[in-house]
Design an enzyme around this catalytic site. Structure first.
Site, PDB file in Angstrom:
ATOM      1  N   ASN A   1     -14.390  -0.435  -7.157  1.00  0.00           N
ATOM      2  CA  ASN A   1     -15.432   0.357  -6.664  1.00  0.00           C
ATOM      3  C   ASN A   1     -16.150   1.063  -7.645  1.00  0.00           C
ATOM      4  O   ASN A   1     -16.722   2.149  -7.841  1.00  0.00           O
ATOM      5  CB  ASN A   1     -14.681   1.240  -5.946  1.00  0.00           C
ATOM      6  CG  ASN A   1     -13.951   1.078  -4.454  1.00  0.00           C
ATOM      7  OD1 ASN A   1     -14.383  -0.034  -3.954  1.00  0.00           O
ATOM      8  ND2 ASN A   1     -13.039   1.934  -4.292  1.00  0.00           N
TER       9      ASN A   1
ATOM     10  N   HIS B   1      -3.828   6.159   3.126  1.00  0.00           N
ATOM     11  CA  HIS B   1      -4.763   4.702   2.819  1.00  0.00           C
ATOM     12  C   HIS B   1      -4.123   3.480   3.324  1.00  0.00           C
ATOM     13  O   HIS B   1      -4.652   2.621   4.062  1.00  0.00           O
ATOM     14  CB  HIS B   1      -4.682   4.338   1.271  1.00  0.00           C
ATOM     15  CG  HIS B   1      -5.641   3.231   0.672  1.00  0.00           C
ATOM     16  ND1 HIS B   1      -4.968   2.108   0.541  1.00  0.00           N
ATOM     17  CD2 HIS B   1      -6.938   3.586   0.192  1.00  0.00           C
ATOM     18  CE1 HIS B   1      -5.959   1.469   0.246  1.00  0.00           C
ATOM     19  NE2 HIS B   1      -7.300   1.948   0.025  1.00  0.00           N
TER      20      HIS B   1
ATOM     21  N   SER C   1     -11.327  -1.695  -0.569  1.00  0.00           N
ATOM     22  CA  SER C   1     -10.221  -1.698   0.311  1.00  0.00           C
ATOM     23  C   SER C   1     -10.525  -1.856   1.807  1.00  0.00           C
ATOM     24  O   SER C   1      -9.672  -2.891   2.202  1.00  0.00           O
ATOM     25  CB  SER C   1      -9.451  -0.382   0.049  1.00  0.00           C
ATOM     26  OG  SER C   1      -8.730   0.036  -1.066  1.00  0.00           O
TER      27      SER C   1
ATOM     28  N   ASP D   1       0.967  -1.300  -0.042  1.00  0.00           N
ATOM     29  CA  ASP D   1       0.355  -0.010  -0.029  1.00  0.00           C
ATOM     30  C   ASP D   1       0.735   1.300   0.029  1.00  0.00           C
ATOM     31  O   ASP D   1       2.018   1.318  -0.726  1.00  0.00           O
ATOM     32  CB  ASP D   1      -1.104  -0.185   1.412  1.00  0.00           C
ATOM     33  CG  ASP D   1      -2.268   0.608   0.936  1.00  0.00           C
ATOM     34  OD1 ASP D   1      -2.570   1.766   0.694  1.00  0.00           O
ATOM     35  OD2 ASP D   1      -3.368  -0.241   0.856  1.00  0.00           O
TER      36      ASP D   1
END
Length: 385
Positions: free
Chosen positions: A257, A166, A320, A133
Site C-alpha cells: 500500500n 483484519h 489486502s 492472518d
C-alpha cells in the site's frame, strides 16, 4: 555432523539471557536426511534440555526455528546449515469504523468483479482456503457456515480467534453468506481455514509465515490468501512458497500500500504467487496501491465493507482487500475446474481480466493491467479442454 553436540550448543545459546535481539533464527538443512536425523535427536533430547522445547520445525523446508540471539552462537556448526535471521512482516490495510445499518448485502466489490453473475454456475463449494492472518471471529453470523477449525500458531491450545479484525474482514470478503442484513463474499460456498500467525497489532515474523504455509500444505488447502508483506527478501520464505506451489496450491498475495510504481512487497513479488493490486469503484488503480510489472491482477480494494469482530462490520482500504476478492474468484473457478495448476490459473486470470481505466477516463490497452472478472474467469475455465 555431530547432531547431539549441535543441539547441546543450541540449547545453551537459547538459554542465554535475552538482550535486544531478533526473536528467532531459521536454520535450514541442505539435505532431507540431515534434517530427519537432527529432528530425531531433537525429539530424544527435548525432555532433558529445556531450551530445546522452544524449537519448532518446518518439514516443508527442512528447517528448525529457534529463539536464538545470533548465528555466531552456533560456532563451527553454522557452516553446515543455512541460517537466516527472522524478520518482521505486517498485514496490509487500514481501517475505518462502520455501523451495521449501512451494510449492503451485495458489496460493490463483489458486484464489480461480477461474482454474483457466476453464482448460478459456482459458489466455490468445498474449496478450502487458508487465510494466514490475525484469526477470525467464529461467532460472526456471516461466517458461521464457512469456517473450519484452522490453527492458532501463536498458541496452539486455543482456537484462532481474531483479536485485531483484519483476518475477519478478509474471511468475510472471501466467503461471507448473509442474505438478511450482512454482506456476502465472493465465494460464499468456500471453506475458510483460519491460520492465526499475526498478533493483535497485525504483526508477525517470517518464521510464523513459514509454519503457517507448512500447515496449509499438510492440511491440503487449495488456496492460500496472504494479505501481508514486507520490503526485504527472505530465502526461507521463498523456499516455502516454492514448496507450496510445487504441491499445487494457489498462493494469492497483496502487492502493498505504498503507491509505488515499479516495485511491490514480498512475498507477492515472488513469481510463484499471484500478486494483487487494488482498484477503486471506477475501475482505476487505487492511489495507495503498489503497481507495475510485478503485479499480476487487480481487484477492488478501496472502501470495502466486510465482517469485523464482535458482530460488527468495517470499511477497509488496501491491497489486502483486493487479494481476498481474487482468492474468492479463484475458488469459484476451482469448483468447476479443480485440476488446474497455479500457473494455469494465473494465466487464465490475466486472459479474462477487464481493462483498467486510466484517471483520465480512457481505458488502458496494455496487457499488463487488468481487473479480475470472476464471471468470465469461470465461464472461460469451463470451456477449457
Amino acid at each position: 555432523m555431530d547432531y547431539p553436540g549441535f543441539l547441546q550448543l543450541l540449547n545453551k545459546a537459547i538459554q542465554e539471557p535475552a538482550r535486544s535481539r531478533q526473536p528467532k533464527q531459521i536454520i535450514r538443512f541442505n539435505k532431507a536426511s540431515q534434517y530427519r536425523e537432527c529432528l530425531s535427536y531433537l525429539q530424544k533430547m527435548k525432555p532433558g534440555l529445556s531450551g530445546l522445547r522452544s524449537v519448532q520445525s518446518s518439514h516443508l523446508i527442512r528447517a528448525l526455528i529457534a529463539p536464538l540471539a545470533c548465528r555466531d552462537r552456533l560456532g563451527k556448526y553454522q557452516n553446515g546449515v543455512a541460517i537466516e535471521e527472522d524478520s518482521r512482516i505486517r498485514v496490509h490495510g487500514g481501517t475505518a469504523p462502520l455501523s451495521a445499518e449501512t451494510v449492503s448485502t451485495l458489496p460493490w466489490g463483489v458486484k464489480k468483479i461480477k461474482a454474483h453473475q457466476a453464482w448460478p454456475l459456482s459458489t466455490g463449494s468445498q474449496i478450502r482456503i487458508g487465510v494466514i492472518d490475525t484469526g477470525v471471529d467464529f461467532r460472526h453470523p456471516d461466517l458461521r457456515h464457512c469456517l473450519a477449525r484452522g490453527v492458532n500458531l501463536l498458541n496452539r491450545a486455543l482456537l484462532p480467534h481474531d483479536d485485531n479484525g483484519h483476518g475477519t474482514h478478509i474471511a468475510g470478503a472471501i466467503a461471507a453468506a448473509s442474505y438478511e442484513r450482512g454482506a456476502v463474499g465472493v465465494a460464499p460456498g468456500s471453506i475458510i481455514y483460519p491460520v492465526k500467525s499475526f498478533d493483535h497489532n497485525g504483526s508477525a515474523y517470517v518464521s510464523d509465515i513459514i509454519l503457517a504455509i507448512d500447515w496449509c500444505v499438510r492440511n491440503r488447502v487449495h488456496i492460500i490468501n496472504m494479505s501481508f508483506g514486507m520490503k526485504t527478501r527472505s530465502k526461507a520464505l521463498l523456499d516455502v512458497v516454492n514448496k507450496a506451489y510445487a504441491n499445487g496450491i494457489v498462493i494469492v498475495a497483496s502487492s502493498g500500500n505504498d503507491g509505488k510504481r515499479q516495485t511491490i512487497d514480498y512475498p507477492a513479488r515472488y513469481p510463484q504467487t499471484i500478486a494483487v493490486g487494488a482498484t477503486d469503484r471506477f475501475g482505476r488503480i487505487a492511489l495507495f496501491s503498489n503497481r507495475g510489472p510485478h503485479v499480476d491482477i487487480y481487484a477492488p480494494g478501496e472502501k470495502i465493507i466486510s465482517s469485523w469482530t464482535n458482530n460488527r462490520y468495517h470499511e477497509m482500504s488496501g491491497t489486502s482487500m483486493a487479494t481476498s476478492h481474487v482468492s474468492g474468484a479463484i475458488a469459484l473457478l476451482l469448483e468447476k475446474r479443480p485440476g488446474l495448476s497455479p500457473g494455469e490459473i494465473k494465466a487464465l486470470l490475466k486472459r479474462t481480466a477487464s481493462p483498467i481505466r486510466r484517471r483520465s477516463g480512457t481505458v488502458s490497452k496494455t496487457n499488463i493491467l487488468g481487473e479480475v472478472d470472476a464471471c468470465r474467469l469461470v465461464r472461460e475455465g469451463i470451456k477449457l479442454k
